[in-house]
Design an enzyme around this catalytic site. Sequence first.
Site, PDB file in Angstrom:
ATOM      1  N   ARG A  89     -94.818  88.628 -33.003  1.00  0.00           N
ATOM      2  CA  ARG A  89     -94.679  89.970 -32.422  1.00  0.00           C
ATOM      3  C   ARG A  89     -95.958  90.776 -32.645  1.00  0.00           C
ATOM      4  O   ARG A  89     -96.413  91.494 -31.755  1.00  0.00           O
ATOM      5  CB  ARG A  89     -93.472  90.684 -33.052  1.00  0.00           C
ATOM      6  CG  ARG A  89     -92.161  90.082 -32.594  1.00  0.00           C
ATOM      7  CD  ARG A  89     -91.013  90.459 -33.493  1.00  0.00           C
ATOM      8  NE  ARG A  89     -90.752  91.887 -33.503  1.00  0.00           N
ATOM      9  CZ  ARG A  89     -89.947  92.484 -34.379  1.00  0.00           C
ATOM     10  NH1 ARG A  89     -89.349  91.769 -35.321  1.00  0.00           N
ATOM     11  NH2 ARG A  89     -89.738  93.765 -34.309  1.00  0.00           N
TER      12      ARG A  89
ATOM     13  N   LYS B 129     -91.745 103.592 -34.936  1.00  0.00           N
ATOM     14  CA  LYS B 129     -91.446 104.236 -33.643  1.00  0.00           C
ATOM     15  C   LYS B 129     -89.971 104.621 -33.554  1.00  0.00           C
ATOM     16  O   LYS B 129     -89.645 105.771 -33.241  1.00  0.00           O
ATOM     17  CB  LYS B 129     -91.800 103.305 -32.469  1.00  0.00           C
ATOM     18  CG  LYS B 129     -93.244 102.834 -32.454  1.00  0.00           C
ATOM     19  CD  LYS B 129     -93.551 101.988 -31.227  1.00  0.00           C
ATOM     20  CE  LYS B 129     -92.738 100.719 -31.139  1.00  0.00           C
ATOM     21  NZ  LYS B 129     -93.173  99.661 -32.069  1.00  0.00           N
TER      22      LYS B 129
ATOM     23  N   ARG C 276     -86.178  95.268 -43.197  1.00  0.00           N
ATOM     24  CA  ARG C 276     -85.127  95.666 -42.245  1.00  0.00           C
ATOM     25  C   ARG C 276     -84.250  94.467 -41.900  1.00  0.00           C
ATOM     26  O   ARG C 276     -83.048  94.608 -41.686  1.00  0.00           O
ATOM     27  CB  ARG C 276     -85.769  96.242 -40.974  1.00  0.00           C
ATOM     28  CG  ARG C 276     -84.727  96.701 -39.960  1.00  0.00           C
ATOM     29  CD  ARG C 276     -85.333  97.456 -38.797  1.00  0.00           C
ATOM     30  NE  ARG C 276     -86.142  96.599 -37.946  1.00  0.00           N
ATOM     31  CZ  ARG C 276     -86.851  97.029 -36.902  1.00  0.00           C
ATOM     32  NH1 ARG C 276     -86.842  98.312 -36.582  1.00  0.00           N
ATOM     33  NH2 ARG C 276     -87.551  96.204 -36.172  1.00  0.00           N
TER      34      ARG C 276
ATOM     35  N   ARG D 224     -95.776  98.569 -23.009  1.00  0.00           N
ATOM     36  CA  ARG D 224     -96.345  97.578 -23.927  1.00  0.00           C
ATOM     37  C   ARG D 224     -97.421  96.730 -23.259  1.00  0.00           C
ATOM     38  O   ARG D 224     -97.993  95.857 -23.922  1.00  0.00           O
ATOM     39  CB  ARG D 224     -95.236  96.650 -24.432  1.00  0.00           C
ATOM     40  CG  ARG D 224     -94.658  97.057 -25.788  1.00  0.00           C
ATOM     41  CD  ARG D 224     -93.487  96.138 -26.086  1.00  0.00           C
ATOM     42  NE  ARG D 224     -93.236  95.927 -27.484  1.00  0.00           N
ATOM     43  CZ  ARG D 224     -92.311  96.572 -28.188  1.00  0.00           C
ATOM     44  NH1 ARG D 224     -91.593  97.520 -27.648  1.00  0.00           N
ATOM     45  NH2 ARG D 224     -92.115  96.269 -29.451  1.00  0.00           N
TER      46      ARG D 224
ATOM     47  N   ARG E 175     -80.872  91.752 -36.927  1.00  0.00           N
ATOM     48  CA  ARG E 175     -81.782  91.399 -35.830  1.00  0.00           C
ATOM     49  C   ARG E 175     -82.468  90.080 -36.128  1.00  0.00           C
ATOM     50  O   ARG E 175     -83.192  89.959 -37.116  1.00  0.00           O
ATOM     51  CB  ARG E 175     -82.828  92.511 -35.639  1.00  0.00           C
ATOM     52  CG  ARG E 175     -82.322  93.633 -34.765  1.00  0.00           C
ATOM     53  CD  ARG E 175     -83.338  94.725 -34.629  1.00  0.00           C
ATOM     54  NE  ARG E 175     -84.613  94.284 -34.064  1.00  0.00           N
ATOM     55  CZ  ARG E 175     -85.589  95.114 -33.694  1.00  0.00           C
ATOM     56  NH1 ARG E 175     -85.416  96.415 -33.823  1.00  0.00           N
ATOM     57  NH2 ARG E 175     -86.711  94.649 -33.211  1.00  0.00           N
TER      58      ARG E 175
HETATM   59  P1  B4P Z   1     -89.427 100.939 -36.895  1.00  0.00           P
HETATM   60  O1  B4P Z   1     -90.884 100.973 -37.203  1.00  0.00           O
HETATM   61  O2  B4P Z   1     -88.753 102.199 -36.590  1.00  0.00           O
HETATM   62  O3  B4P Z   1     -89.331  99.832 -35.774  1.00  0.00           O
HETATM   63  P2  B4P Z   1     -90.003  99.833 -34.332  1.00  0.00           P
HETATM   64  O4  B4P Z   1     -91.499 100.030 -34.431  1.00  0.00           O
HETATM   65  O5  B4P Z   1     -89.258 100.774 -33.472  1.00  0.00           O
HETATM   66  O6  B4P Z   1     -89.622  98.374 -33.955  1.00  0.00           O
HETATM   67  P3  B4P Z   1     -90.000  97.244 -32.956  1.00  0.00           P
HETATM   68  O7  B4P Z   1     -91.306  97.481 -32.270  1.00  0.00           O
HETATM   69  O8  B4P Z   1     -89.837  96.022 -33.759  1.00  0.00           O
HETATM   70  O9  B4P Z   1     -88.827  97.137 -31.946  1.00  0.00           O
HETATM   71  P4  B4P Z   1     -88.546  97.226 -30.413  1.00  0.00           P
HETATM   72  O10 B4P Z   1     -87.104  97.465 -30.387  1.00  0.00           O
HETATM   73  O11 B4P Z   1     -89.429  98.190 -29.700  1.00  0.00           O
HETATM   74  O12 B4P Z   1     -88.698 100.351 -38.135  1.00  0.00           O
HETATM   75  C1  B4P Z   1     -89.178  99.269 -38.923  1.00  0.00           C
HETATM   76  C2  B4P Z   1     -88.711  99.395 -40.354  1.00  0.00           C
HETATM   77  O13 B4P Z   1     -89.652 100.211 -41.054  1.00  0.00           O
HETATM   78  C3  B4P Z   1     -87.351 100.064 -40.547  1.00  0.00           C
HETATM   79  O14 B4P Z   1     -86.621  99.332 -41.488  1.00  0.00           O
HETATM   80  C4  B4P Z   1     -87.697 101.464 -41.091  1.00  0.00           C
HETATM   81  O15 B4P Z   1     -86.712 101.944 -41.951  1.00  0.00           O
HETATM   82  C5  B4P Z   1     -88.984 101.192 -41.835  1.00  0.00           C
HETATM   83  N1  B4P Z   1     -89.845 102.369 -41.895  1.00  0.00           N
HETATM   84  C6  B4P Z   1     -90.092 103.249 -40.894  1.00  0.00           C
HETATM   85  N2  B4P Z   1     -90.948 104.200 -41.310  1.00  0.00           N
HETATM   86  C7  B4P Z   1     -91.257 103.909 -42.616  1.00  0.00           C
HETATM   87  C8  B4P Z   1     -92.111 104.525 -43.617  1.00  0.00           C
HETATM   88  N3  B4P Z   1     -92.800 105.630 -43.357  1.00  0.00           N
HETATM   89  N4  B4P Z   1     -92.190 103.946 -44.819  1.00  0.00           N
HETATM   90  C9  B4P Z   1     -91.490 102.822 -45.102  1.00  0.00           C
HETATM   91  N5  B4P Z   1     -90.653 102.195 -44.220  1.00  0.00           N
HETATM   92  C10 B4P Z   1     -90.549 102.735 -42.989  1.00  0.00           C
HETATM   93  O16 B4P Z   1     -88.907  95.774 -29.799  1.00  0.00           O
HETATM   94  C11 B4P Z   1     -88.175  94.581 -30.086  1.00  0.00           C
HETATM   95  C12 B4P Z   1     -88.513  93.478 -29.053  1.00  0.00           C
HETATM   96  O17 B4P Z   1     -88.018  93.869 -27.728  1.00  0.00           O
HETATM   97  C13 B4P Z   1     -89.991  93.170 -28.796  1.00  0.00           C
HETATM   98  O18 B4P Z   1     -90.508  92.245 -29.743  1.00  0.00           O
HETATM   99  C14 B4P Z   1     -89.944  92.578 -27.351  1.00  0.00           C
HETATM  100  O19 B4P Z   1     -89.535  91.230 -27.355  1.00  0.00           O
HETATM  101  C15 B4P Z   1     -88.862  93.392 -26.671  1.00  0.00           C
HETATM  102  N6  B4P Z   1     -89.387  94.557 -25.929  1.00  0.00           N
HETATM  103  C16 B4P Z   1     -89.109  95.868 -26.211  1.00  0.00           C
HETATM  104  N7  B4P Z   1     -89.752  96.679 -25.360  1.00  0.00           N
HETATM  105  C17 B4P Z   1     -90.471  95.880 -24.516  1.00  0.00           C
HETATM  106  C18 B4P Z   1     -91.367  96.144 -23.441  1.00  0.00           C
HETATM  107  N8  B4P Z   1     -91.669  97.387 -23.057  1.00  0.00           N
HETATM  108  N9  B4P Z   1     -91.948  95.084 -22.804  1.00  0.00           N
HETATM  109  C19 B4P Z   1     -91.664  93.833 -23.161  1.00  0.00           C
HETATM  110  N10 B4P Z   1     -90.818  93.514 -24.186  1.00  0.00           N
HETATM  111  C20 B4P Z   1     -90.230  94.526 -24.870  1.00  0.00           C
END
Ligand code: B4P
Length: 193
Positions: free
Chosen positions: A146, A14, A128, A89, A134
Amino acid sequence: MFNLILFGPPGSGKGTQSEKLIARYGLKHLSTGDLLRSEIAAQTPLGLAAKSIMDKGQLVPDEVVIEMINSALENNPSARGFLFDGFPRTTAQAEALDKLLSQKGTEIALVLALQVSKDELVARLLNRGKTSGRSDDTNEAVISSRIEEYEKKTAVVGEYYNKFSKLVKIKGEGTIDEIFDALCSEIDAKSAA
Ligand code: B4P
């Protein structure tokens, strides 16, 4: 206004794809994860409370993230559209978002859901964690929590939008550019409709 949700489990891409999408479409990026991490970095009372929850791999309470999104919408009155990343979420967050947008005379146009296997999610997040600093990315037990939180509380949000025929599933495995092209095709088709 064109409002888009990028949806999927932790590590599904995302954040990665959001960066590319905002550059192409000029949308305002609203990531609740980024907003929470800024609060943690600034050591605000909200950030300190959120950190202990995020470090356990759990979801921050709905009212906290809904208020953050409400303020972000208020602070960006001239945005041409929003890209919501990591929000909503829970079903309560989805209902609150619908209400906030309808008060502004707009709505969600499209929900793009990235599909990635659990093994791949864990591998990406651990990878990551080597460089992100993180704390929620370094421990496999926290990563599993998670993913469990996603399965228990967040997957239903996809069903919520499916009822309104707004959900489109996208294969989230492959190169970053391949996935980006698939996302853009859906956005272009929707904006042309
Ligand atoms: P991404 O895949 O970009 O990470 P994300 O889904 O955005 O992360 P996440 O859901 O953990 O984080 P968030 O901040 O929302 O990247 C992951 C890795 O994959 C990277 O290293 C990237 O380079 C790699 N990658 C990407 N695409 C790839 C591909 N095609 N091939 C190979 N590698 C690839 O949430 C963090 C925390 O915040 C939650 O756990 C929760 O505690 C809180 N939170 C956030 N929003 C909330 C909400 N609305 N309600 C309640 N809690 C919330």
